[in-house]
Design a protein around this motif. Structure first.
Motif, mmCIF file in Angstrom:
data_model
loop_
_atom_site.group_PDB
_atom_site.id
_atom_site.type_symbol
_atom_site.label_atom_id
_atom_site.label_comp_id
_atom_site.label_asym_id
_atom_site.label_seq_id
_atom_site.Cartn_x
_atom_site.Cartn_y
_atom_site.Cartn_z
ATOM 1 N N TRP A 1 -7.826 -1.554 -13.794
ATOM 2 C CA TRP A 1 -9.043 -1.504 -12.988
ATOM 3 C C TRP A 1 -9.290 -0.071 -12.522
ATOM 4 O O TRP A 1 -8.375 0.735 -12.402
ATOM 5 C CB TRP A 1 -8.949 -2.459 -11.798
ATOM 6 N N ASN B 1 -11.327 0.801 -9.659
ATOM 7 C CA ASN B 1 -11.464 0.931 -8.205
ATOM 8 C C ASN B 1 -10.223 0.380 -7.524
ATOM 9 O O ASN B 1 -9.988 -0.832 -7.533
ATOM 10 C CB ASN B 1 -12.723 0.188 -7.740
ATOM 11 N N GLY B 2 -9.428 1.244 -6.910
ATOM 12 C CA GLY B 2 -8.155 0.824 -6.335
ATOM 13 C C GLY B 2 -8.281 0.183 -4.972
ATOM 14 O O GLY B 2 -7.722 0.663 -3.987
ATOM 15 N N THR B 3 -9.002 -0.940 -4.891
ATOM 16 C CA THR B 3 -9.173 -1.647 -3.619
ATOM 17 C C THR B 3 -8.043 -2.657 -3.425
ATOM 18 O O THR B 3 -7.429 -3.111 -4.403
ATOM 19 C CB THR B 3 -10.516 -2.392 -3.592
ATOM 20 N N PRO B 4 -7.764 -3.055 -2.182
ATOM 21 C CA PRO B 4 -6.758 -4.094 -1.942
ATOM 22 C C PRO B 4 -7.084 -5.399 -2.674
ATOM 23 O O PRO B 4 -6.183 -6.109 -3.117
ATOM 24 C CB PRO B 4 -6.810 -4.288 -0.418
ATOM 25 N N TYR B 5 -8.374 -5.721 -2.809
ATOM 26 C CA TYR B 5 -8.772 -6.946 -3.512
ATOM 27 C C TYR B 5 -8.345 -6.891 -4.978
ATOM 28 O O TYR B 5 -7.799 -7.856 -5.516
ATOM 29 C CB TYR B 5 -10.281 -7.146 -3.409
ATOM 30 N N ASN B 6 -8.602 -5.739 -5.631
ATOM 31 C CA ASN B 6 -8.192 -5.596 -7.029
ATOM 32 C C ASN B 6 -6.681 -5.655 -7.176
ATOM 33 O O ASN B 6 -6.151 -6.224 -8.133
ATOM 34 C CB ASN B 6 -8.736 -4.285 -7.597
ATOM 35 N N GLU B 7 -5.963 -5.056 -6.228
ATOM 36 C CA GLU B 7 -4.499 -5.122 -6.225
ATOM 37 C C GLU B 7 -4.040 -6.577 -6.123
ATOM 38 O O GLU B 7 -3.103 -6.996 -6.797
ATOM 39 C CB GLU B 7 -3.939 -4.322 -5.047
#
Length: 334
Positions: free
Chosen positions: A167, A169-175
């Motif tokens: 991914w 965009n390293g957002t918490p959601y993607n994590e």
């Protein structure tokens, strides 16, 4: 007369306006209904399937199975999940290799095969974990010029399962999605039970390969002898145990795949032994169910207790648990 004509003209105009209003309203209604249905279908969880597993596609995501790889993308198209289930007889003898150079090559070639280039691929960490509490697996964090990533690699029977999430965009959601996606995967029988406990090696380290291959050959010869004398039911179990040892040692040697053709006959023996065991276990399960239905719970409980001992291999853990549950249900309370 003029006033009546004017009044009638206004009435006609009002009727026409009302008809136009109703038509516009209906058109808007059906458009919105179609849009809602479209969005509703996109918002469903979809079960996908291969020969070896089921997986759930998250709501709003697109994609499916292409060859031996599931390719899924999120609505923004900035997150892709790749999940390969590639079969090869050589994978019976393949270890989990923690060597970072080998993992980089594997992931790079895998991504490139579906049209994704991993520029300046780095692996910040490689850990050993377990998938479904049964399969040793390599959990890998991935970093490239373009992507954040996470990978999981494990084997079952002759299948290599390789999960790679990428991914931008390293957002918490993607994590969270990347970390939890494998909970959406269910392996199909018999791949949901391991043949043997897959060894974890590091091919960058020196290893006494010759001795491991030699010992594997001894266990392979023993398995061949036991299967040739399979009239003794105990020999089938001992043959499987010898085969498991031979496969483990060949995998641990790090050259197992090279020896796949030489030892192909022991895969055939293993499959015949497993079919023999399955037939016996299925017969005992059927007897338990039939006796229980006829009301002879005592006899059914005795067979369930016997089955608990018969299903002694690691790959028979689920059957063992089933037999244990039946035994406790059928046995009278003390």
């Amino acid at each position: 007369m003029a006033e009546k004509s004017k009044s009638g003209s206004m009435l006609v105009q009002q009727v026409v306006a009302l008809i136009l209003l109703v038509m516009v309203g209906l058109a808007l209604y059906f458009y919105l209904k179609g849009t809602d249905a479209k969005h509703s279908s996109r918002g469903k969880v979809v079960q996908l399937s291969s020969d070896y597993c089921y997986l759930l596609r998250p709501p709003g995501w697109s994609g499916g199975l292409e060859g031996d790889v599931f390719i899924l993308r999120n609505p923004k198209r900035d997150f892709v999940i790749l999940f390969s289930n590639l079969a090869s007889r050589a994978f019976y003898f393949t270890p989990l290799n923690k060597d970072k150079a080998a993992i980089k090559e594997l992931l790079g070639n895998f991504a490139q095969g579906v049209g994704i280039k991993l520029r300046n691929l780095d692996l910040p960490s490689v850990d050993t974990v377990e998938f479904n509490f049964a399969f040793p697996a390599l959990r890998v964090l991935v970093k490239t010029d373009d992507y954040h990533g996470r990978a999981l690699i494990f084997y079952s029977h002759n299948v290599r399962f390789l999960y790679l999430a990428l991914w931008r965009n390293g957002t918490p959601y993607n994590e969270h999605i990347a970390g939890s996606f494998m909970s959406y995967v269910t392996l199909k029988p018999p791949f949901d039970e391991p043949v043997y406990k897959r060894p974890v090696i590091n091919s960058a380290n020196n290893k006494n390969t010759v001795e491991l291959v030699k010992e594997a050959g001894i266990h392979a010869d023993m398995a061949r002898y036991l299967w040739a004398n399979a009239k003794d039911p105990g020999n089938v179990l001992r043959a499987i145990e010898s085969l498991q040892q031979a496969m483990r040692l060949l995998a641990e040697s790090g050259v197992g795949a090279t020896f796949a053709k030489k030892y192909e006959d022991i895969i055939n023996i293993y499959e015949k032994c497993r079919a023999f065991r399955k037939a016996k276990i299925d017969r005992m399960k059927s007897e338990i169910i039939q006796l229980s239905a006829m009301g002879d719970k005592k006899a059914a409980a005795e067979i369930a207790k016997e089955l608990m001992g018969v299903a002694s291999l690691d790959s028979e853990a689920k059957i063992r648990m089933w037999a244990k549950k039946q035994y406790h249900l059928l046995s009278p309370p003390r």
